[in-house]
Design a protein around this motif. Sequence first.
Motif, short mmCIF file in Angstrom:
data_model
loop_
_atom_site.label_atom_id
_atom_site.label_comp_id
_atom_site.label_asym_id
_atom_site.label_seq_id
_atom_site.Cartn_x
_atom_site.Cartn_y
_atom_site.Cartn_z
N VAL A 58 -14.41 -16.37 -18.52
CA VAL A 58 -13.32 -17.03 -17.73
C VAL A 58 -11.86 -16.77 -18.36
O VAL A 58 -12.03 -16.62 -19.67
N ALA A 59 -11.04 -16.58 -17.48
CA ALA A 59 -9.62 -16.46 -17.56
C ALA A 59 -8.97 -17.42 -16.73
O ALA A 59 -9.35 -17.68 -15.59
N GLY A 60 -8.02 -18.14 -17.49
CA GLY A 60 -7.17 -19.31 -16.54
C GLY A 60 -5.82 -19.33 -17.00
O GLY A 60 -5.29 -18.80 -17.98
N PHE A 61 -5.06 -20.00 -16.27
CA PHE A 61 -3.57 -20.38 -16.51
C PHE A 61 -3.58 -21.44 -15.74
O PHE A 61 -3.99 -22.16 -14.85
N PRO A 62 -2.34 -22.28 -16.17
CA PRO A 62 -1.86 -23.51 -15.58
C PRO A 62 -1.54 -23.44 -14.08
O PRO A 62 -0.92 -22.32 -13.69
N ALA A 63 -1.82 -24.33 -13.25
CA ALA A 63 -1.70 -24.28 -11.86
C ALA A 63 -0.28 -24.09 -11.56
O ALA A 63 -0.08 -23.51 -10.44
N ASP A 64 0.69 -24.69 -12.23
CA ASP A 64 2.20 -24.45 -11.85
C ASP A 64 2.67 -23.08 -12.02
O ASP A 64 3.62 -22.47 -11.65
N SER A 65 1.67 -22.05 -12.66
CA SER A 65 2.06 -20.68 -12.77
C SER A 65 1.63 -19.80 -11.73
O SER A 65 1.71 -18.56 -11.86
N LEU A 66 0.95 -20.47 -10.74
CA LEU A 66 0.27 -19.59 -9.53
C LEU A 66 1.50 -18.74 -9.05
O LEU A 66 1.19 -17.49 -8.76
N PRO A 67 2.63 -19.18 -8.74
CA PRO A 67 3.66 -18.40 -7.99
C PRO A 67 3.85 -17.23 -8.89
O PRO A 67 4.01 -16.04 -8.25
N THR A 68 4.03 -17.19 -10.30
CA THR A 68 4.25 -16.16 -10.89
C THR A 68 3.12 -15.01 -10.98
O THR A 68 3.10 -13.79 -10.87
N VAL A 69 1.96 -15.69 -10.96
CA VAL A 69 0.73 -14.84 -11.03
C VAL A 69 0.44 -13.94 -9.73
O VAL A 69 0.35 -12.99 -9.47
N ALA A 70 0.79 -14.68 -8.57
CA ALA A 70 1.06 -14.04 -7.15
C ALA A 70 1.92 -12.76 -7.20
O ALA A 70 1.74 -12.14 -6.69
N GLU A 71 3.07 -13.07 -7.72
CA GLU A 71 4.00 -12.13 -7.78
C GLU A 71 3.42 -10.96 -8.62
O GLU A 71 3.66 -9.71 -8.22
N ARG A 72 2.95 -11.34 -9.72
CA ARG A 72 2.57 -10.12 -10.59
C ARG A 72 1.33 -9.53 -9.83
O ARG A 72 0.99 -8.18 -9.92
N ILE A 73 0.69 -10.07 -9.05
CA ILE A 73 -0.57 -9.55 -8.17
C ILE A 73 0.03 -8.44 -7.23
O ILE A 73 -0.36 -7.47 -6.93
N ALA A 74 1.02 -8.93 -6.67
CA ALA A 74 1.75 -8.11 -5.52
C ALA A 74 2.29 -6.88 -6.22
O ALA A 74 2.44 -5.90 -5.71
N ALA A 75 3.18 -7.00 -7.50
CA ALA A 75 3.72 -6.04 -8.21
C ALA A 75 2.71 -4.96 -8.52
O ALA A 75 3.13 -3.89 -8.75
N ALA A 76 1.37 -5.30 -8.82
CA ALA A 76 0.52 -4.64 -9.38
C ALA A 76 -0.14 -3.85 -8.29
O ALA A 76 -0.99 -2.75 -8.43
N GLY A 77 0.23 -3.86 -7.00
CA GLY A 77 -0.34 -3.24 -6.07
C GLY A 77 -1.50 -3.89 -5.37
O GLY A 77 -2.05 -3.77 -4.59
#
Length: 152
Positions: A58-77
């Motif tokens: 398992v790897a996880g992060f706080p729910a309010d960090s979802l926009p940041t994670v989504a941006e990083r997913i897009a930035a990584a291709g």
Amino acid sequence: MTEQELIRKQEEGGNETLYLMKVGMFFHAYDAGAFALARLMHYRVKRKARKGGREVLVAGFPADSLPTVAERIAAAGGKVLAKTDTWVEFAGLDATEDATLIDDIPADTKKTVPENPTREWERKIMDYDLSCTTPLDALNFLAGIQKELKNK
């Protein structure tokens, strides 16, 4: 969707499509998804015991960090394919297994001397996954530890 269903769905798709599942106030990625998230966000993958002797990664992060994670997913291709309040579907990231990303102690380096009793309780408390329990379960867990400590 349970975590086992999510893992099975990822595996059936060849780990091309990965999922984040909301658990309490966190989003968790499991197995292949955990490795993709760990590489992307520089998180550690944790090995968690489940009923029946199974383990999940398992790897996880706080729910309010979802926009940041989504941006990083897009930035990584990568690409966020779908998103609801309780889960996120994403693809396009490296999800290969990498043991160096797992945050646990290898079996050959574990202590062979008996553990200090205080350390044993510390380990039990630290290993208890609050994000996957109800408040009542957490209180019962704490009451059980308190009772055992009083009896020693």
